[in-house]
Design a protein around this motif. Structure first.
Motif, mmCIF file in Angstrom:
data_model
loop_
_atom_site.group_PDB
_atom_site.id
_atom_site.type_symbol
_atom_site.label_atom_id
_atom_site.label_comp_id
_atom_site.label_asym_id
_atom_site.label_seq_id
_atom_site.Cartn_x
_atom_site.Cartn_y
_atom_site.Cartn_z
ATOM 1 N N GLN A 59 0.883 -0.905 -0.133
ATOM 2 C CA GLN A 59 0.020 -0.041 0.483
ATOM 3 C C GLN A 59 0.706 1.173 -0.131
ATOM 4 O OE1 GLN A 59 -2.859 0.808 3.641
ATOM 5 N NE2 GLN A 59 -4.195 0.862 2.351
ATOM 6 N N SER A 60 2.265 0.778 1.395
ATOM 7 C CA SER A 60 2.701 2.433 0.945
ATOM 8 C C SER A 60 4.205 1.874 1.459
ATOM 9 C CB SER A 60 2.099 3.394 1.937
ATOM 10 O OG SER A 60 1.628 3.238 2.761
ATOM 11 N N LYS A 347 7.674 -0.963 -3.571
ATOM 12 C CA LYS A 347 7.064 0.286 -3.630
ATOM 13 C C LYS A 347 5.136 0.252 -4.375
ATOM 14 C CE LYS A 347 7.523 0.840 -8.451
ATOM 15 N NZ LYS A 347 8.670 1.476 -9.856
ATOM 16 N N GLU A 348 4.334 1.645 -4.057
ATOM 17 C CA GLU A 348 3.037 1.428 -3.697
ATOM 18 C C GLU A 348 3.074 0.716 -4.838
ATOM 19 O OE1 GLU A 348 1.641 5.110 -3.376
ATOM 20 O OE2 GLU A 348 -0.205 4.811 -4.339
#
Lengths: 400, 526
Positions: A59-60, A347-348
């Motif tokens: 997600q982040s 990464k996201e």
């Protein structure tokens, strides 16, 4: 039956508890993994971060201290989080004969057709931190068919969930392994003549649809080249037709770099072994510093899964930049597989395929402590908890 | 004789001195013994805590001082190792570096690996030094069977384009259980090895019997001559002339007893296969552990029967009790080599992979009370408790094997093997495997892989330094950095665990034998 273009469904919680690897019985689906360091998309090691997971995706990525939730969090304060490793030239799980001996030009063949999902090689790869493999038909034919990209474990029960790409890059090969006594081509010259003819026919609209798609640039190609001269010939042949390919080639020809740089999108190198000459071991470093994107391969099961990290470690020992070496086993192989937007980087939005190493994955004494696929823990070393809190595994800091 | 020997001894000493001077590094260093000081280094001694900033003083090829404060003697060379890490030189406890290809032959206990060591393979040695490897164990090739003596070699350049210097000429007696053979052939190999050990014990018994017989013989001779003297003295009283005549021509079979009867200086030269014959014969005669000896063993030598007859004939003439000089058993070099292992002068290094073979090795060790070291030991983890109990050290081969070729003896190979031995408290190390000379240089990475697979009780560096030295029985000379140890050490650009750290300098026996190009441009070593 496998759908042509596989789309991964959301991983439902119910499925997450019904997994096929025994280790998965105690599977866990954390909301966040907090680690001491992680391998950033540029290949560098970055300090502490919380990787937030949701629905099998990243997600982040936020600084570790900014994440304050405590429930359903996995913490590895001394460990290094790495994107799941990728081997782009693998034949694991393949049952029986992969070598097509009649047709030298065989674009219709698909590697996915020979996969045995219950083969133990998948688990062996997983334990070494390899979460994705590109299965390739044997490089014994000029055009040996389509590669497939699969994950080494599934977060769900369904076989199809492990498949990322069924119709992967088209595999080509040049060199003595292609020649045969009882079918054409029988020589290096003959190989190139046949290859050019096939490519030109396809460009004119004749031939297998995969080959047509390739000549139109819709699917990628990978050319396995035995000798440096085969690599040169391949680069010339494809560049003349404005086709970009990845070259799989491992040799000690350092000054091939310029040609490689101009004419292909990646070079697949490896595996390196402890028996290789210093000059060969420094090829990756030489090409890499000239700007050629290097991708390492273990070529499982001919070599052990560890060969992937051993190759990277040897390349670094012989002068390759460590960040580039880390990219060569994560982000860049993802590019070759054709799904760089799903795997290979932390990464996201990427699939949560992650490996918790006790240290920098380039260090051979670093251990695989945990492996996650699609956000679900699919492997855990018996002493993962003590190891990650103790820090370096057997490192010199422990020496007394 | 003696005089000639003495006159030869003088030049021998001179030669030895000259060779010594020419061998270790520069002549200058030897003549003036200029000390070398490494300063400001992070020192991983392996003998205690890491010295974060310290110095090492090297003199006469040894570490003269080590610590945070070290006094450098006048005119010593200095290497500034600011930001660098110093560790002991790495040891490959199972290497084939320098061993010429194709030197396979039949097993011969009297063979020695040094005889097949290619001391001109300097490029390979340089590759090893570049990776921080300073010492290797090389075993003899050949087999299956008892294949001969293994050696420990220090990778130092020597004079005349040669390289390599022996640290231990008799490091081990190597045994190959023939892992690649069929089950029956393996059983035969094992039996053959047992027989050889039994034959060695028989040989020793024969020697002891001979000594006893000789003593008895001499005593009898003395008795007899005394008796004769007495007789003569009595005879003299009767008639002087007769007695003197007798003295001038003494009977041949009763020579005057020498003051110190030495064993026959010229043992009867016998054909080589005699020892084999002796072996074969004893085998059939004795089936137990081999410590017992059959009566006839001592007199089995070919010539003796003839002697006896002669003696009998002469005895008839003399009409006295027969007195035969005992015959010294034919020298049996093979048995002598085995007796060294029986006497614990050197360990037996057994290359074995399958669990059945490992059990055989333990049995052999128990039967003849041998010190054994297992080599390869693919299945050792399955018998970890037994090995720990018997206190048997293990030298593992490559930690990661190519799985496709994991068949036969390597079938049960697992990279976790080291971790399991580690956990069981077994003294273990890992070598490059003794089959591919090129892999020897990466013995450090091999040890790192063992740690990566869970062997975390022993730091990887200890595996290939301290532990390797202990397995090779050289822990008092190499494998650690402390006062009095040989100055075999490596200066790394950073922590050697870090893959991007490389070797900047390798020092062997106090001499800098490898300098990385980067270090050369950096200067230092003034």
């Amino acid at each position: 039956m496998i759908s042509q273009q596989y789309r991964r469904p959301h991983v439902h919680a119910a499925l997450a508890f019904a997994l096929f690897v025994p280790a998965l019985v105690s599977a866990q689906k954390p909301d966040a993994i907090i680690v001491g360091r992680y391998v950033a998309p540029d290949g560098t090691l970055q300090p502490g971060a919380a990787i937030l997971l949701s629905e099998g995706k990243i997600q982040s990525v936020v600084p570790a201290d900014s994440y304050d939730k405590t429930t359903n969090v996995v913490r590895h304060p001394n460990a290094v989080l790495c994107p799941g490793l990728i081997d782009v030239r693998s034949q694991i799980g393949a049952s029986d004969n992969l070598i097509e001996t009649v047709n030298a030009i065989d674009p219709g063949a698909s590697a996915i057709d020979s996969v045995n999902w219950h083969h133990r090689d998948f688990e062996t790869a997983l334990r070494a931190g390899i979460t994705t493999v590109m299965l390739t038909p044997s490089a014994n034919n000029l055009i040996s068919g389509a590669a497939a990209v699969v994950k080494t474990a599934r977060a769900s029960k369904r076989e199809g969930d492990a498949i990322l790409v069924t119709d992967g890059p088209l595999m080509f090969a040049l060199g003595s392994s292609v020649w045969s006594r009882d079918r054409a081509p029988t020589s290096r010259v003959g190989s190139l003549a046949m290859l050019r003819a096939a490519l030109d026919e396809a460009a004119g609209g004749h031939g297998h649809e995969r080959l047509l798609a390739f000549t139109k640039g819709r699917i990628d190609g990978v050319v396995v080249c035995e000798e440096a001269m085969d690599a040169s010939a391949a680069l010339r042949t494809f560049a003349e037709r404005r086709l970009s390919v990845a070259i799989a080639h491992t040799s000690d020809v350092h000054d091939l770099a310029e040609e490689l740089l101009r004419r292909c999108h990646a070079v697949i190198v490896g595996p390196y072994t402890f028996a290789d000459s210093p000059r060969k071991l420094s090829t990756a470093a030489a090409w890499s510093s000239a700007g050629v994107p290097i991708v390492f391969t273990a070529q499982m099961p001919e070599h052990a899964p560890d060969a992937l990290r051993v190759t990277a470690a040897l390349a670094v020992q012989y002068g390759m930049d460590p960040a580039k070496a880390r990219r060569a086993i994560t982000a860049l192989p993802a590019l070759v597989t054709g799904v760089p937007k799903r795997i290979g980087s932390i990464k996201e939005g990427m699939d949560a395929d992650l490996v918790v190493f006790s240290d920098d994955p380039l260090q051979l004494d670093a251990r695989v402590l945990e492996v996650y696929i699609d956000g679900v823990r699919v492997y855990r070393a018996a002493d993962a908890v003590t190891m990650s809190s103790r820090g370096k595994s057997g490192g010199l800091k422990d020496v007394r | 004789m003696r005089r000639r020997r003495a006159s030869f001894a003088v030049p021998a000493v001179v030669w030895a001195l000259a060779a010594q001077l020419a061998s270790t590094g520069s002549v200058e260093a030897q003549l003036f013994d200029r000390a070398l000081v490494i300063r400001n280094a992070r020192i991983v001694t392996m003998a205690g805590p890491v010295i974060e900033r310290g110095s090492i003083l090297i003199k006469g090829g040894r570490i003269a001082a080590i610590g945070t404060e070290v006094d450098a003697p006048f005119l010593s060379r200095t290497i500034d190792a600011e930001g660098r890490t110093v560790t002991p030189g790495l040891i490959d406890a199972w290497s084939s570096l320098g061993r010429l290809n194709g030197s396979h032959g039949s097993a011969n206990p009297t063979a020695n690996a040094w005889d097949a060591f290619d001391r001109f393979d300097r490029d390979s040695f340089r590759q090893a030094l570049r990776q921080g490897v300073t010492a290797i164990y090389v075993g003899p090739t050949g087999g299956p069977g008892i294949t001969g003596g293994g050696v420990v070699v220090r990778l130092a350049p020597e004079s005349g384009g040669k390289a390599g210097k022996l640290i231990a000429e008799h490091a081990a007696l190597a045994v190959n259980f023939g892992s690649g053979q069929t089950a029956i052939a393996r059983a035969k190999t094992y039996l053959g090895i047992r027989k050889q050990f039994r034959a060695a014990l028989n040989y020793r018994q024969a020697l002891e019997d001979y000594d006893e017989d000789l003593k008895e013989y001499v005593e009898k001779l003395e008795e007899r001559s005394k008796a004769k003297e007495k007789e003569e003295a009595e005879g003299k009283k009767e008639g002087d002339e007769e007695g003197e005549k007798e003295k001038e021509t003494p009977p041949e079979d009763s020579p005057k007893p020498k003051p110190k009867p030495e064993p026959d200086p010229k043992p009867q030269p016998k054909p080589d296969d005699d020892s084999g014959r002796l072996r074969g014969r004893t085998l059939t005669s004795s089936t137990d552990a081999g410590r017992r000896l059959d009566e006839e063993n001592g007199d089995g030598e070919g010539g003796e029967g003839g002697d006896k007859k002669e003696g009998d004939a002469e005895g008839d003439e003399e009409k006295e009790e027969e007195l035969t000089k005992p015959t010294r058993p034919t020298p049996d070099r093979a048995s002598e080599a085995l007796l060294k292992a029986i006497d614990h002068e050197l360990p037996l290094r057994i290359e074995v992979h399958r669990s059945a073979g490992i059990l055989n090795a333990l049995q052999l060790a128990e039967e003849f009370r041998l010190d054994i070291i297992l080599e390869g030991a693919t299945d050792a983890y399955l018998l970890a408790d037994k090995l720990a109990e018997a206190d048997v050290p293990v030298v593992l081969g490559p930690i990661v094997r190519t799985p496709l070729f994991e068949n036969n003896e390597y079938r049960r190979h697992t990279s976790r093997s080291a971790a399991m031995l580690d956990e069981a408290g077994i003294l273990w190390t890992t070598g490059s495997g003794g089959h591919d000379p090129r892999t020897s240089r990466f013995v450090g990475m091999n040890a790192q892989l063992a740690a990566g697979h869970g062997a975390t009780q022993t730091p990887w560096l200890a595996t290939v330094t301290t532990n390797a030295a202990r397995v090779l029985n050289l822990a008092d000379r190499i494998g650690q950095l402390r006062r009095g140890m040989d100055a075999d050490l490596v200066i790394w650009t950073g922590d050697p665990t870090d893959t991007s750290s490389t070797v900047e300098r390798t020092i062997v026996g106090g001499a800098v034998v490898y300098t990385a190009p980067s270090a050369k441009s950096r200067g230092g070593g003034s």
